[in-house]
Design a protein around this motif. Structure first.
Motif, short mmCIF file in Angstrom:
data_model
loop_
_atom_site.label_atom_id
_atom_site.label_comp_id
_atom_site.label_asym_id
_atom_site.label_seq_id
_atom_site.Cartn_x
_atom_site.Cartn_y
_atom_site.Cartn_z
N ASN G 39 0.87 -1.16 0.00
CA ASN G 39 0.00 0.00 0.00
C ASN G 39 0.91 1.22 0.00
OD1 ASN G 39 -2.47 -1.51 0.31
ND2 ASN G 39 -1.96 -1.76 2.49
N VAL G 40 0.58 2.25 -0.78
CA VAL G 40 1.50 3.38 -0.96
C VAL G 40 0.74 4.68 -0.73
CG1 VAL G 40 2.95 4.62 -2.61
CG2 VAL G 40 2.94 2.13 -2.59
N TRP G 41 1.35 5.59 0.04
CA TRP G 41 0.82 6.93 0.20
C TRP G 41 1.64 7.90 -0.64
CZ3 TRP G 41 -3.49 8.95 2.10
CH2 TRP G 41 -3.57 10.35 2.27
N LEU G 42 0.95 8.63 -1.54
CA LEU G 42 1.60 9.59 -2.43
C LEU G 42 1.10 10.99 -2.13
CD1 LEU G 42 1.22 7.77 -5.87
CD2 LEU G 42 3.25 7.81 -4.42
N GLU G 43 1.96 11.97 -2.33
CA GLU G 43 1.55 13.38 -2.31
C GLU G 43 1.71 13.95 -3.71
OE1 GLU G 43 2.50 14.61 2.34
OE2 GLU G 43 3.52 15.65 0.70
N ASP G 44 0.85 14.93 -4.02
CA ASP G 44 0.96 15.64 -5.30
C ASP G 44 0.87 14.66 -6.48
OD1 ASP G 44 1.14 17.94 -6.75
OD2 ASP G 44 3.32 18.03 -6.73
N ALA G 45 -0.12 13.75 -6.40
CA ALA G 45 -0.24 12.69 -7.40
C ALA G 45 -1.10 13.10 -8.59
CB ALA G 45 -0.83 11.44 -6.75
N ASP G 46 -0.74 12.54 -9.74
CA ASP G 46 -1.54 12.67 -10.97
C ASP G 46 -1.83 11.27 -11.49
OD1 ASP G 46 -1.49 15.62 -11.67
OD2 ASP G 46 0.65 15.23 -11.47
N VAL G 47 -3.01 11.08 -12.10
CA VAL G 47 -3.35 9.80 -12.73
C VAL G 47 -3.48 10.00 -14.23
CG1 VAL G 47 -5.84 10.15 -12.37
CG2 VAL G 47 -4.96 7.84 -12.70
N THR G 48 -2.95 9.03 -14.99
CA THR G 48 -3.02 9.06 -16.45
C THR G 48 -3.70 7.79 -16.92
OG1 THR G 48 -0.93 10.28 -16.50
CG2 THR G 48 -1.66 9.30 -18.58
N ASP G 49 -4.78 7.92 -17.71
CA ASP G 49 -5.49 6.72 -18.14
C ASP G 49 -4.87 6.13 -19.41
OD1 ASP G 49 -6.42 8.14 -20.35
OD2 ASP G 49 -8.40 8.49 -19.51
N ALA G 50 -5.45 5.02 -19.88
CA ALA G 50 -4.88 4.29 -21.02
C ALA G 50 -4.84 5.15 -22.29
CB ALA G 50 -5.68 3.01 -21.26
N GLU G 51 -5.70 6.17 -22.37
CA GLU G 51 -5.73 7.03 -23.55
C GLU G 51 -4.80 8.23 -23.39
OE1 GLU G 51 -8.67 5.74 -22.21
OE2 GLU G 51 -8.47 4.19 -23.74
N GLY G 52 -4.13 8.35 -22.23
CA GLY G 52 -3.16 9.43 -22.06
C GLY G 52 -3.74 10.68 -21.40
N ASN G 53 -5.01 10.65 -21.00
CA ASN G 53 -5.62 11.78 -20.29
C ASN G 53 -5.13 11.81 -18.85
OD1 ASN G 53 -7.38 12.32 -22.57
ND2 ASN G 53 -8.50 10.48 -21.92
N THR G 54 -4.76 13.00 -18.37
CA THR G 54 -4.22 13.14 -17.02
C THR G 54 -5.16 13.97 -16.15
OG1 THR G 54 -1.94 12.96 -17.78
CG2 THR G 54 -2.26 14.05 -15.68
N ALA G 55 -5.29 13.56 -14.85
CA ALA G 55 -6.08 14.32 -13.89
C ALA G 55 -5.30 14.42 -12.58
CB ALA G 55 -7.43 13.63 -13.64
N LYS G 56 -5.50 15.54 -11.86
CA LYS G 56 -4.79 15.77 -10.60
C LYS G 56 -5.52 15.05 -9.47
CE LYS G 56 -2.47 19.35 -7.97
NZ LYS G 56 -1.37 18.36 -7.90
N LEU G 57 -4.79 14.30 -8.63
CA LEU G 57 -5.38 13.61 -7.48
C LEU G 57 -4.96 14.24 -6.16
CD1 LEU G 57 -4.89 9.86 -8.45
CD2 LEU G 57 -7.01 11.17 -8.54
N GLY G 58 -3.79 14.86 -6.11
CA GLY G 58 -3.27 15.35 -4.83
C GLY G 58 -2.84 14.19 -3.95
N ASN G 59 -3.09 14.25 -2.64
CA ASN G 59 -2.74 13.14 -1.74
C ASN G 59 -3.56 11.91 -2.09
OD1 ASN G 59 -1.11 14.91 -0.43
ND2 ASN G 59 -2.56 15.34 1.23
N THR G 60 -2.92 10.74 -2.14
CA THR G 60 -3.62 9.53 -2.57
C THR G 60 -3.04 8.30 -1.88
OG1 THR G 60 -3.98 10.51 -4.75
CG2 THR G 60 -4.29 8.14 -4.57
N LEU G 61 -3.94 7.44 -1.38
CA LEU G 61 -3.54 6.12 -0.86
C LEU G 61 -3.88 5.09 -1.92
CD1 LEU G 61 -2.72 4.14 1.44
CD2 LEU G 61 -5.13 4.14 2.11
N VAL G 62 -2.86 4.40 -2.44
CA VAL G 62 -3.06 3.38 -3.47
C VAL G 62 -2.93 2.01 -2.82
CG1 VAL G 62 -2.33 2.51 -5.72
CG2 VAL G 62 -2.04 4.94 -5.16
N ARG G 63 -3.95 1.15 -3.01
CA ARG G 63 -3.88 -0.21 -2.43
C ARG G 63 -2.88 -1.06 -3.21
NH1 ARG G 63 -7.61 -3.62 -2.61
NH2 ARG G 63 -7.18 -4.69 -0.67
#
Lengths: 74, 74, 74, 74, 74, 74, 74
Positions: G39-63
Protein backbone atom coordinates in the motif's frame (compact mmCIF):
# COMPACT_ATOMS: atom_id res chain seq x y z
CA UNK A 1 -3.27 -42.95 -2.68
CA UNK A 2 -2.14 -41.49 0.63
CA UNK A 3 -0.37 -38.21 1.25
CA UNK A 4 -0.86 -34.82 -0.29
CA UNK A 5 -1.39 -34.25 -4.01
CA UNK A 6 1.76 -32.14 -4.27
CA UNK A 7 3.85 -34.94 -2.77
CA UNK A 8 3.08 -36.84 -5.93
CA UNK A 9 5.08 -34.22 -7.84
CA UNK A 10 8.15 -35.66 -6.13
CA UNK A 11 7.95 -38.65 -8.45
CA UNK A 12 8.03 -36.29 -11.42
CA UNK A 13 11.27 -34.57 -10.37
CA UNK A 14 13.86 -34.69 -13.12
CA UNK A 15 11.23 -35.61 -15.67
CA UNK A 16 9.33 -33.62 -18.27
CA UNK A 17 6.03 -31.98 -17.24
CA UNK A 18 3.44 -29.80 -18.94
CA UNK A 19 1.99 -26.79 -17.07
CA UNK A 20 -1.31 -25.30 -18.23
CA UNK A 21 -1.41 -21.61 -17.31
CA UNK A 22 -4.30 -19.20 -16.74
CA UNK A 23 -3.10 -16.86 -19.51
CA UNK A 24 -4.00 -19.49 -22.15
CA UNK A 25 -0.38 -20.62 -22.66
CA UNK A 26 1.34 -23.84 -21.63
CA UNK A 27 4.92 -24.47 -20.57
CA UNK A 28 6.85 -27.75 -20.89
CA UNK A 29 10.14 -28.47 -19.13
CA UNK A 30 12.03 -30.67 -16.67
CA UNK A 31 10.74 -30.11 -13.13
CA UNK A 32 13.59 -29.52 -10.66
CA UNK A 33 11.82 -28.09 -7.59
CA UNK A 34 8.43 -27.01 -6.28
CA UNK A 35 6.93 -25.75 -3.03
CA UNK A 36 3.59 -25.85 -1.18
CA UNK A 37 2.28 -22.89 -3.24
CA UNK A 38 3.02 -25.04 -6.32
CA UNK A 39 5.62 -22.53 -7.47
CA UNK A 40 7.65 -24.64 -9.93
CA UNK A 41 11.25 -24.46 -11.15
CA UNK A 42 11.74 -25.89 -14.66
CA UNK A 43 14.84 -26.45 -16.75
CA UNK A 44 14.93 -26.50 -20.55
CA UNK A 45 11.44 -25.01 -20.73
CA UNK A 46 9.40 -24.03 -23.79
CA UNK A 47 6.24 -21.91 -23.86
CA UNK A 48 3.41 -22.43 -26.37
CA UNK A 49 0.73 -19.76 -26.78
CA UNK A 50 -2.97 -20.20 -27.59
CA UNK A 51 -2.20 -20.03 -31.32
CA UNK A 52 0.39 -22.82 -31.09
CA UNK A 53 3.52 -20.64 -31.43
CA UNK A 54 6.44 -21.97 -29.36
CA UNK A 55 9.39 -20.06 -27.83
CA UNK A 56 12.39 -21.31 -25.81
CA UNK A 57 12.54 -20.11 -22.17
CA UNK A 58 15.34 -22.24 -20.68
CA UNK A 59 15.34 -22.13 -16.86
CA UNK A 60 12.03 -20.75 -15.60
CA UNK A 61 10.33 -20.12 -12.25
CA UNK A 62 6.54 -20.37 -12.69
CA UNK A 63 4.34 -18.89 -9.92
CA UNK A 64 1.81 -21.39 -8.62
CA UNK A 65 -0.93 -18.80 -8.71
CA UNK A 66 -0.77 -18.85 -12.54
CA UNK A 67 -0.99 -22.63 -12.91
CA UNK A 68 -4.26 -24.45 -13.67
CA UNK A 69 -2.83 -27.97 -13.81
CA UNK A 70 0.43 -29.91 -14.11
CA UNK A 71 0.69 -33.10 -16.07
CA UNK A 72 3.89 -35.22 -16.07
CA UNK A 73 4.92 -36.71 -19.42
CA UNK A 74 4.02 -40.36 -19.78
CA UNK B 1 -24.36 -34.93 6.97
CA UNK B 2 -21.61 -34.32 9.53
CA UNK B 3 -18.01 -33.41 8.91
CA UNK B 4 -16.44 -31.14 6.34
CA UNK B 5 -17.47 -31.09 2.68
CA UNK B 6 -13.99 -32.11 1.53
CA UNK B 7 -14.08 -35.19 3.78
CA UNK B 8 -16.82 -36.42 1.52
CA UNK B 9 -14.24 -36.59 -1.27
CA UNK B 10 -12.68 -39.47 0.65
CA UNK B 11 -15.54 -41.69 -0.50
CA UNK B 12 -14.71 -40.79 -4.09
CA UNK B 13 -11.06 -41.91 -3.87
CA UNK B 14 -10.20 -44.43 -6.55
CA UNK B 15 -13.33 -43.53 -8.49
CA UNK B 16 -13.97 -41.36 -11.51
CA UNK B 17 -14.75 -37.66 -10.92
CA UNK B 18 -15.48 -34.65 -13.13
CA UNK B 19 -13.83 -31.29 -12.31
CA UNK B 20 -15.36 -28.10 -13.72
CA UNK B 21 -12.61 -25.48 -14.10
CA UNK B 22 -12.71 -21.67 -14.23
CA UNK B 23 -11.12 -21.59 -17.69
CA UNK B 24 -14.26 -23.11 -19.23
CA UNK B 25 -12.79 -26.62 -19.52
CA UNK B 26 -13.55 -29.76 -17.55
CA UNK B 27 -11.30 -32.64 -16.54
CA UNK B 28 -12.36 -36.23 -15.83
CA UNK B 29 -10.15 -38.82 -14.12
CA UNK B 30 -9.69 -41.16 -11.16
CA UNK B 31 -9.15 -39.17 -7.95
CA UNK B 32 -6.14 -40.45 -5.99
CA UNK B 33 -5.45 -37.64 -3.50
CA UNK B 34 -6.60 -34.15 -2.46
CA UNK B 35 -5.78 -31.62 0.26
CA UNK B 36 -7.54 -28.88 2.20
CA UNK B 37 -6.98 -26.39 -0.66
CA UNK B 38 -8.85 -28.90 -2.86
CA UNK B 39 -5.72 -29.45 -4.93
CA UNK B 40 -6.52 -32.77 -6.64
CA UNK B 41 -4.36 -35.55 -8.05
CA UNK B 42 -6.01 -37.49 -10.88
CA UNK B 43 -4.94 -40.56 -12.84
CA UNK B 44 -6.00 -41.38 -16.37
CA UNK B 45 -7.36 -37.85 -16.86
CA UNK B 46 -8.92 -36.28 -19.96
CA UNK B 47 -9.60 -32.60 -20.57
CA UNK B 48 -12.57 -31.30 -22.59
CA UNK B 49 -12.64 -27.67 -23.74
CA UNK B 50 -15.64 -25.36 -24.14
CA UNK B 51 -16.08 -26.52 -27.76
CA UNK B 52 -16.20 -30.20 -26.73
CA UNK B 53 -12.71 -31.18 -27.96
CA UNK B 54 -11.08 -33.82 -25.72
CA UNK B 55 -7.36 -34.50 -25.10
CA UNK B 56 -5.65 -37.14 -22.94
CA UNK B 57 -3.67 -35.80 -19.94
CA UNK B 58 -2.85 -38.98 -17.98
CA UNK B 59 -1.68 -38.18 -14.43
CA UNK B 60 -2.56 -34.60 -13.54
CA UNK B 61 -2.30 -32.29 -10.51
CA UNK B 62 -5.13 -29.72 -10.63
CA UNK B 63 -4.78 -26.62 -8.42
CA UNK B 64 -7.82 -26.10 -6.20
CA UNK B 65 -7.88 -22.41 -7.01
CA UNK B 66 -8.91 -23.28 -10.60
CA UNK B 67 -11.77 -25.61 -9.65
CA UNK B 68 -15.43 -24.51 -9.57
CA UNK B 69 -16.93 -27.84 -8.57
CA UNK B 70 -16.18 -31.57 -8.38
CA UNK B 71 -18.77 -34.20 -9.15
CA UNK B 72 -18.09 -37.92 -8.61
CA UNK B 73 -19.38 -40.28 -11.28
CA UNK B 74 -22.60 -42.02 -10.33
CA UNK C 1 -30.09 -12.30 14.48
CA UNK C 2 -27.16 -13.54 16.53
CA UNK C 3 -24.31 -15.79 15.43
CA UNK C 4 -22.43 -15.97 12.17
CA UNK C 5 -24.15 -15.87 8.77
CA UNK C 6 -22.84 -19.33 7.87
CA UNK C 7 -24.39 -20.80 11.01
CA UNK C 8 -27.72 -19.99 9.47
CA UNK C 9 -26.90 -22.54 6.76
CA UNK C 10 -27.28 -25.19 9.45
CA UNK C 11 -31.03 -24.72 9.28
CA UNK C 12 -30.90 -25.42 5.56
CA UNK C 13 -29.16 -28.81 5.93
CA UNK C 14 -31.08 -31.56 4.23
CA UNK C 15 -33.12 -29.04 2.27
CA UNK C 16 -32.92 -27.73 -1.26
CA UNK C 17 -30.72 -24.66 -1.93
CA UNK C 18 -29.77 -22.62 -4.99
CA UNK C 19 -26.14 -21.53 -5.45
CA UNK C 20 -25.38 -18.62 -7.77
CA UNK C 21 -21.84 -19.03 -9.17
CA UNK C 22 -19.33 -16.55 -10.57
CA UNK C 23 -19.21 -18.34 -13.93
CA UNK C 24 -22.80 -17.27 -14.68
CA UNK C 25 -24.29 -20.67 -13.86
CA UNK C 26 -26.40 -21.75 -10.91
CA UNK C 27 -26.59 -25.08 -9.10
CA UNK C 28 -29.56 -26.47 -7.15
CA UNK C 29 -29.37 -29.43 -4.78
CA UNK C 30 -29.83 -30.72 -1.24
CA UNK C 31 -27.16 -29.24 1.07
CA UNK C 32 -25.47 -31.93 3.18
CA UNK C 33 -22.37 -30.16 4.53
CA UNK C 34 -20.45 -26.88 4.39
CA UNK C 35 -17.39 -25.34 6.04
CA UNK C 36 -16.11 -21.89 7.02
CA UNK C 37 -14.84 -21.27 3.46
CA UNK C 38 -18.45 -21.91 2.35
CA UNK C 39 -17.33 -24.98 0.42
CA UNK C 40 -20.63 -26.84 -0.02
CA UNK C 41 -21.53 -30.51 -0.51
CA UNK C 42 -24.76 -31.05 -2.43
CA UNK C 43 -26.71 -34.19 -3.27
CA UNK C 44 -28.99 -34.60 -6.26
CA UNK C 45 -27.63 -31.41 -7.85
CA UNK C 46 -28.49 -29.85 -11.21
CA UNK C 47 -26.57 -27.08 -13.00
CA UNK C 48 -28.26 -24.42 -15.17
CA UNK C 49 -26.13 -22.26 -17.48
CA UNK C 50 -26.68 -18.61 -18.48
CA UNK C 51 -28.81 -19.72 -21.44
CA UNK C 52 -31.12 -21.80 -19.24
CA UNK C 53 -29.82 -25.26 -20.24
CA UNK C 54 -29.89 -27.74 -17.33
CA UNK C 55 -27.70 -30.80 -16.72
CA UNK C 56 -27.74 -33.37 -13.89
CA UNK C 57 -24.65 -33.41 -11.64
CA UNK C 58 -25.71 -35.69 -8.75
CA UNK C 59 -23.36 -35.38 -5.76
CA UNK C 60 -21.23 -32.25 -6.08
CA UNK C 61 -18.60 -30.39 -4.04
CA UNK C 62 -18.76 -26.66 -4.88
CA UNK C 63 -15.77 -24.52 -3.86
CA UNK C 64 -16.81 -21.50 -1.78
CA UNK C 65 -14.53 -19.24 -3.81
CA UNK C 66 -16.86 -19.72 -6.82
CA UNK C 67 -20.09 -18.91 -4.98
CA UNK C 68 -21.74 -15.48 -5.08
CA UNK C 69 -24.78 -16.30 -2.93
CA UNK C 70 -26.77 -19.21 -1.52
CA UNK C 71 -30.53 -19.13 -1.22
CA UNK C 72 -32.47 -21.92 0.54
CA UNK C 73 -35.72 -22.97 -1.10
CA UNK C 74 -38.80 -21.55 0.55
CA UNK D 1 -16.17 7.77 14.16
CA UNK D 2 -14.45 5.18 16.33
CA UNK D 3 -14.45 1.41 15.92
CA UNK D 4 -14.27 -0.72 12.81
CA UNK D 5 -16.32 0.01 9.69
CA UNK D 6 -18.12 -3.35 9.93
CA UNK D 7 -19.24 -2.55 13.48
CA UNK D 8 -21.36 0.15 11.94
CA UNK D 9 -23.36 -2.60 10.21
CA UNK D 10 -24.66 -3.50 13.66
CA UNK D 11 -26.88 -0.45 13.53
CA UNK D 12 -28.36 -1.71 10.28
CA UNK D 13 -29.42 -5.08 11.69
CA UNK D 14 -33.08 -5.74 11.12
CA UNK D 15 -33.26 -2.98 8.53
CA UNK D 16 -33.24 -2.96 4.77
CA UNK D 17 -29.85 -2.75 2.99
CA UNK D 18 -28.69 -2.71 -0.62
CA UNK D 19 -25.65 -4.82 -1.63
CA UNK D 20 -23.81 -3.97 -4.84
CA UNK D 21 -22.14 -7.12 -6.20
CA UNK D 22 -19.15 -7.66 -8.51
CA UNK D 23 -21.27 -9.53 -11.06
CA UNK D 24 -23.14 -6.31 -11.94
CA UNK D 25 -26.24 -7.23 -9.92
CA UNK D 26 -27.54 -5.79 -6.67
CA UNK D 27 -29.44 -7.45 -3.83
CA UNK D 28 -31.82 -5.77 -1.38
CA UNK D 29 -33.06 -7.36 1.85
CA UNK D 30 -33.24 -7.18 5.64
CA UNK D 31 -29.79 -7.78 7.16
CA UNK D 32 -29.91 -10.36 9.96
CA UNK D 33 -26.24 -11.28 10.46
CA UNK D 34 -22.73 -10.62 9.12
CA UNK D 35 -19.15 -11.60 9.98
CA UNK D 36 -15.64 -10.15 9.65
CA UNK D 37 -15.39 -11.36 6.04
CA UNK D 38 -18.55 -9.30 5.40
CA UNK D 39 -20.47 -12.47 4.57
CA UNK D 40 -24.09 -11.29 4.96
CA UNK D 41 -27.34 -13.07 5.79
CA UNK D 42 -30.43 -11.38 4.36
CA UNK D 43 -34.14 -12.09 4.73
CA UNK D 44 -36.80 -11.23 2.18
CA UNK D 45 -34.15 -10.50 -0.45
CA UNK D 46 -34.60 -9.49 -4.10
CA UNK D 47 -31.93 -9.47 -6.82
CA UNK D 48 -31.85 -6.94 -9.66
CA UNK D 49 -29.60 -7.56 -12.68
CA UNK D 50 -27.73 -5.03 -14.83
CA UNK D 51 -30.75 -4.69 -17.12
CA UNK D 52 -33.10 -3.88 -14.20
CA UNK D 53 -34.92 -7.24 -14.05
CA UNK D 54 -35.84 -8.24 -10.47
CA UNK D 55 -36.33 -11.72 -8.98
CA UNK D 56 -37.31 -12.82 -5.47
CA UNK D 57 -34.63 -14.72 -3.49
CA UNK D 58 -36.06 -14.85 0.03
CA UNK D 59 -33.43 -15.83 2.62
CA UNK D 60 -29.96 -15.46 1.14
CA UNK D 61 -26.33 -15.83 2.29
CA UNK D 62 -24.11 -13.50 0.25
CA UNK D 63 -20.35 -14.15 0.31
CA UNK D 64 -18.36 -11.04 1.29
CA UNK D 65 -15.89 -11.67 -1.49
CA UNK D 66 -18.62 -10.82 -4.03
CA UNK D 67 -19.69 -7.55 -2.41
CA UNK D 68 -18.44 -4.14 -3.58
CA UNK D 69 -20.40 -2.01 -1.13
CA UNK D 70 -23.35 -2.12 1.30
CA UNK D 71 -25.70 0.78 1.77
CA UNK D 72 -28.41 0.77 4.46
CA UNK D 73 -31.77 2.20 3.46
CA UNK D 74 -32.35 5.72 4.71
CA UNK E 1 6.82 10.26 6.32
CA UNK E 2 6.82 7.68 9.11
CA UNK E 3 4.11 5.21 10.00
CA UNK E 4 1.86 3.12 7.78
CA UNK E 5 0.09 4.52 4.72
CA UNK E 6 -3.33 3.75 6.18
CA UNK E 7 -2.52 5.76 9.31
CA UNK E 8 -2.52 8.77 7.07
CA UNK E 9 -6.24 8.17 6.48
CA UNK E 10 -6.74 9.22 10.10
CA UNK E 11 -6.14 12.80 9.07
CA UNK E 12 -8.93 12.48 6.52
CA UNK E 13 -11.57 11.37 9.05
CA UNK E 14 -14.63 13.57 8.95
CA UNK E 15 -13.58 14.99 5.59
CA UNK E 16 -14.65 14.29 2.05
CA UNK E 17 -12.76 11.56 0.11
CA UNK E 18 -13.00 10.04 -3.36
CA UNK E 19 -12.71 6.24 -3.75
CA UNK E 20 -11.82 4.81 -7.16
CA UNK E 21 -13.27 1.29 -7.45
CA UNK E 22 -12.31 -1.71 -9.61
CA UNK E 23 -15.76 -1.81 -11.25
CA UNK E 24 -15.03 1.47 -13.06
CA UNK E 25 -17.15 3.57 -10.69
CA UNK E 26 -16.09 6.08 -8.05
CA UNK E 27 -17.67 6.96 -4.72
CA UNK E 28 -17.39 10.27 -2.85
CA UNK E 29 -18.39 10.78 0.78
CA UNK E 30 -17.30 11.74 4.28
CA UNK E 31 -14.97 9.08 5.74
CA UNK E 32 -16.03 8.04 9.25
CA UNK E 33 -14.08 4.81 9.82
CA UNK E 34 -11.67 2.37 8.15
CA UNK E 35 -9.71 -0.76 9.09
CA UNK E 36 -6.47 -2.50 8.09
CA UNK E 37 -8.18 -4.14 5.09
CA UNK E 38 -9.06 -0.61 3.98
CA UNK E 39 -12.75 -1.35 4.38
CA UNK E 40 -14.22 2.17 4.54
CA UNK E 41 -17.38 3.60 6.10
CA UNK E 42 -18.68 6.73 4.35
CA UNK E 43 -21.54 9.09 5.16
CA UNK E 44 -23.45 11.16 2.61
CA UNK E 45 -21.94 9.14 -0.26
CA UNK E 46 -22.58 9.43 -3.99
CA UNK E 47 -21.57 6.95 -6.70
CA UNK E 48 -20.59 7.98 -10.24
CA UNK E 49 -20.40 5.34 -12.98
CA UNK E 50 -18.03 5.18 -15.96
CA UNK E 51 -20.48 7.21 -18.07
CA UNK E 52 -20.65 10.02 -15.47
CA UNK E 53 -24.12 9.24 -14.08
CA UNK E 54 -24.39 9.97 -10.34
CA UNK E 55 -26.69 8.39 -7.73
CA UNK E 56 -27.07 9.08 -4.00
CA UNK E 57 -26.03 6.22 -1.65
CA UNK E 58 -26.09 7.88 1.79
CA UNK E 59 -24.26 5.78 4.41
CA UNK E 60 -22.11 3.14 2.70
CA UNK E 61 -19.62 0.43 3.71
CA UNK E 62 -17.12 -0.11 0.88
CA UNK E 63 -15.05 -3.32 0.93
CA UNK E 64 -11.31 -2.63 0.70
CA UNK E 65 -10.89 -5.40 -1.84
CA UNK E 66 -12.86 -3.30 -4.37
CA UNK E 67 -10.85 -0.10 -3.88
CA UNK E 68 -8.00 0.94 -6.21
CA UNK E 69 -7.15 4.23 -4.52
CA UNK E 70 -8.48 6.80 -2.04
CA UNK E 71 -7.92 10.50 -2.45
CA UNK E 72 -8.97 13.03 0.22
CA UNK E 73 -10.50 16.25 -1.01
CA UNK E 74 -8.10 19.18 -1.01
CA UNK F 1 17.21 -30.40 -7.18
CA UNK F 2 16.64 -29.77 -3.49
CA UNK F 3 15.37 -26.61 -1.81
CA UNK F 4 12.60 -24.25 -2.73
CA UNK F 5 12.04 -22.97 -6.27
CA UNK F 6 12.57 -19.36 -5.21
CA UNK F 7 15.97 -20.23 -3.73
CA UNK F 8 17.05 -20.91 -7.28
CA UNK F 9 16.52 -17.20 -7.99
CA UNK F 10 19.55 -16.60 -5.77
CA UNK F 11 21.77 -17.85 -8.57
CA UNK F 12 20.23 -15.28 -10.88
CA UNK F 13 21.05 -12.30 -8.64
CA UNK F 14 23.01 -9.65 -10.48
CA UNK F 15 22.08 -11.19 -13.83
CA UNK F 16 19.48 -10.33 -16.43
CA UNK F 17 16.01 -11.89 -16.11
CA UNK F 18 12.76 -11.69 -18.06
CA UNK F 19 9.45 -11.40 -16.14
CA UNK F 20 6.22 -12.30 -17.91
CA UNK F 21 3.35 -10.34 -16.37
CA UNK F 22 -0.41 -10.97 -16.22
CA UNK F 23 -1.18 -7.69 -18.04
CA UNK F 24 0.32 -9.10 -21.26
CA UNK F 25 3.59 -7.17 -20.91
CA UNK F 26 7.06 -8.40 -20.05
CA UNK F 27 9.87 -6.71 -18.15
CA UNK F 28 13.62 -7.37 -18.49
CA UNK F 29 16.25 -6.18 -16.04
CA UNK F 30 19.00 -7.12 -13.61
CA UNK F 31 17.54 -8.85 -10.54
CA UNK F 32 18.85 -7.34 -7.29
CA UNK F 33 16.45 -8.69 -4.65
CA UNK F 34 13.32 -10.79 -4.21
CA UNK F 35 11.20 -12.12 -1.34
CA UNK F 36 8.94 -15.10 -0.59
CA UNK F 37 5.98 -13.42 -2.33
CA UNK F 38 8.24 -13.23 -5.41
CA UNK F 39 8.18 -9.43 -5.27
CA UNK F 40 11.23 -8.55 -7.40
CA UNK F 41 13.55 -5.55 -7.48
CA UNK F 42 15.14 -4.93 -10.89
CA UNK F 43 17.75 -2.44 -12.07
CA UNK F 44 18.05 -1.12 -15.61
CA UNK F 45 14.62 -2.51 -16.50
CA UNK F 46 12.70 -2.23 -19.79
CA UNK F 47 9.02 -3.04 -20.36
CA UNK F 48 7.66 -4.47 -23.63
CA UNK F 49 3.92 -4.45 -24.27
CA UNK F 50 1.82 -7.00 -26.20
CA UNK F 51 2.41 -5.09 -29.44
CA UNK F 52 6.21 -5.19 -29.01
CA UNK F 53 6.69 -1.51 -28.01
CA UNK F 54 9.51 -1.06 -25.47
CA UNK F 55 9.97 1.67 -22.83
CA UNK F 56 12.77 2.23 -20.30
CA UNK F 57 11.79 1.88 -16.62
CA UNK F 58 15.17 1.93 -14.82
CA UNK F 59 14.87 0.70 -11.21
CA UNK F 60 11.57 -1.11 -10.71
CA UNK F 61 9.78 -3.02 -7.96
CA UNK F 62 7.47 -5.63 -9.50
CA UNK F 63 4.74 -7.13 -7.26
CA UNK F 64 4.86 -10.93 -7.24
CA UNK F 65 1.10 -11.12 -7.63
CA UNK F 66 1.47 -9.72 -11.18
CA UNK F 67 4.15 -12.19 -12.31
CA UNK F 68 3.37 -15.34 -14.31
CA UNK F 69 6.95 -16.59 -14.70
CA UNK F 70 10.57 -15.48 -14.41
CA UNK F 71 13.24 -16.69 -16.77
CA UNK F 72 16.93 -15.85 -16.25
CA UNK F 73 18.92 -14.96 -19.36
CA UNK F 74 21.06 -17.78 -20.62
CA UNK G 1 21.67 -6.76 -3.19
CA UNK G 2 20.66 -7.89 0.31
CA UNK G 3 17.39 -7.26 2.11
CA UNK G 4 13.83 -7.35 0.87
CA UNK G 5 12.70 -5.72 -2.38
CA UNK G 6 10.32 -3.39 -0.56
CA UNK G 7 13.14 -2.11 1.64
CA UNK G 8 14.56 -0.59 -1.48
CA UNK G 9 11.50 1.66 -1.62
CA UNK G 10 12.92 3.38 1.45
CA UNK G 11 15.50 5.04 -0.77
CA UNK G 12 12.68 6.43 -2.90
CA UNK G 13 10.89 8.16 0.01
CA UNK G 14 10.33 11.83 -0.66
CA UNK G 15 11.04 11.34 -4.37
CA UNK G 16 8.81 11.00 -7.39
CA UNK G 17 7.64 7.49 -8.39
CA UNK G 18 5.45 6.04 -11.12
CA UNK G 19 2.91 3.30 -10.21
CA UNK G 20 1.53 1.09 -12.97
CA UNK G 21 -1.93 -0.14 -11.98
CA UNK G 22 -3.98 -3.18 -13.04
CA UNK G 23 -6.81 -0.99 -14.36
CA UNK G 24 -4.59 0.22 -17.21
CA UNK G 25 -3.87 3.59 -15.58
CA UNK G 26 -0.69 4.91 -14.01
CA UNK G 27 -0.18 7.28 -11.09
CA UNK G 28 2.82 9.55 -10.47
CA UNK G 29 3.55 11.30 -7.18
CA UNK G 30 5.94 11.75 -4.28
CA UNK G 31 6.09 8.59 -2.14
CA UNK G 32 5.67 9.38 1.57
CA UNK G 33 4.93 5.96 3.10
CA UNK G 34 4.38 2.30 2.21
CA UNK G 35 3.80 -1.00 4.05
CA UNK G 36 4.47 -4.71 3.53
CA UNK G 37 1.34 -5.07 1.36
CA UNK G 38 2.87 -2.35 -0.84
CA UNK G 39 0.00 0.00 0.00
CA UNK G 40 1.50 3.38 -0.96
CA UNK G 41 0.82 6.93 0.20
CA UNK G 42 1.60 9.59 -2.43
CA UNK G 43 1.55 13.38 -2.31
CA UNK G 44 0.96 15.64 -5.30
CA UNK G 45 -0.24 12.69 -7.40
CA UNK G 46 -1.54 12.67 -10.97
CA UNK G 47 -3.35 9.80 -12.73
CA UNK G 48 -3.02 9.06 -16.45
CA UNK G 49 -5.49 6.72 -18.14
CA UNK G 50 -4.88 4.29 -21.02
CA UNK G 51 -5.73 7.03 -23.55
CA UNK G 52 -3.16 9.43 -22.06
CA UNK G 53 -5.62 11.78 -20.29
CA UNK G 54 -4.22 13.14 -17.02
CA UNK G 55 -6.08 14.32 -13.89
CA UNK G 56 -4.79 15.77 -10.60
CA UNK G 57 -5.38 13.61 -7.48
CA UNK G 58 -3.27 15.35 -4.83
CA UNK G 59 -2.74 13.14 -1.74
CA UNK G 60 -3.62 9.53 -2.57
CA UNK G 61 -3.54 6.12 -0.86
CA UNK G 62 -3.06 3.38 -3.47
CA UNK G 63 -3.88 -0.21 -2.43
CA UNK G 64 -0.97 -2.58 -3.10
CA UNK G 65 -3.33 -5.15 -4.57
CA UNK G 66 -3.92 -2.81 -7.54
CA UNK G 67 -0.23 -2.17 -8.30
CA UNK G 68 1.71 -4.05 -11.00
CA UNK G 69 5.03 -2.25 -10.56
CA UNK G 70 6.60 0.86 -9.03
CA UNK G 71 9.41 2.73 -10.71
CA UNK G 72 11.21 5.63 -9.00
CA UNK G 73 12.05 8.62 -11.17
CA UNK G 74 15.64 8.72 -12.29
Amino acid sequence: MTGRPIDVLNEAKGKNVMLKLKNRTQISGVIKAFDMHINVWLEDADVTDAEGNTAKLGNTLVRGDSIIYISPAQ
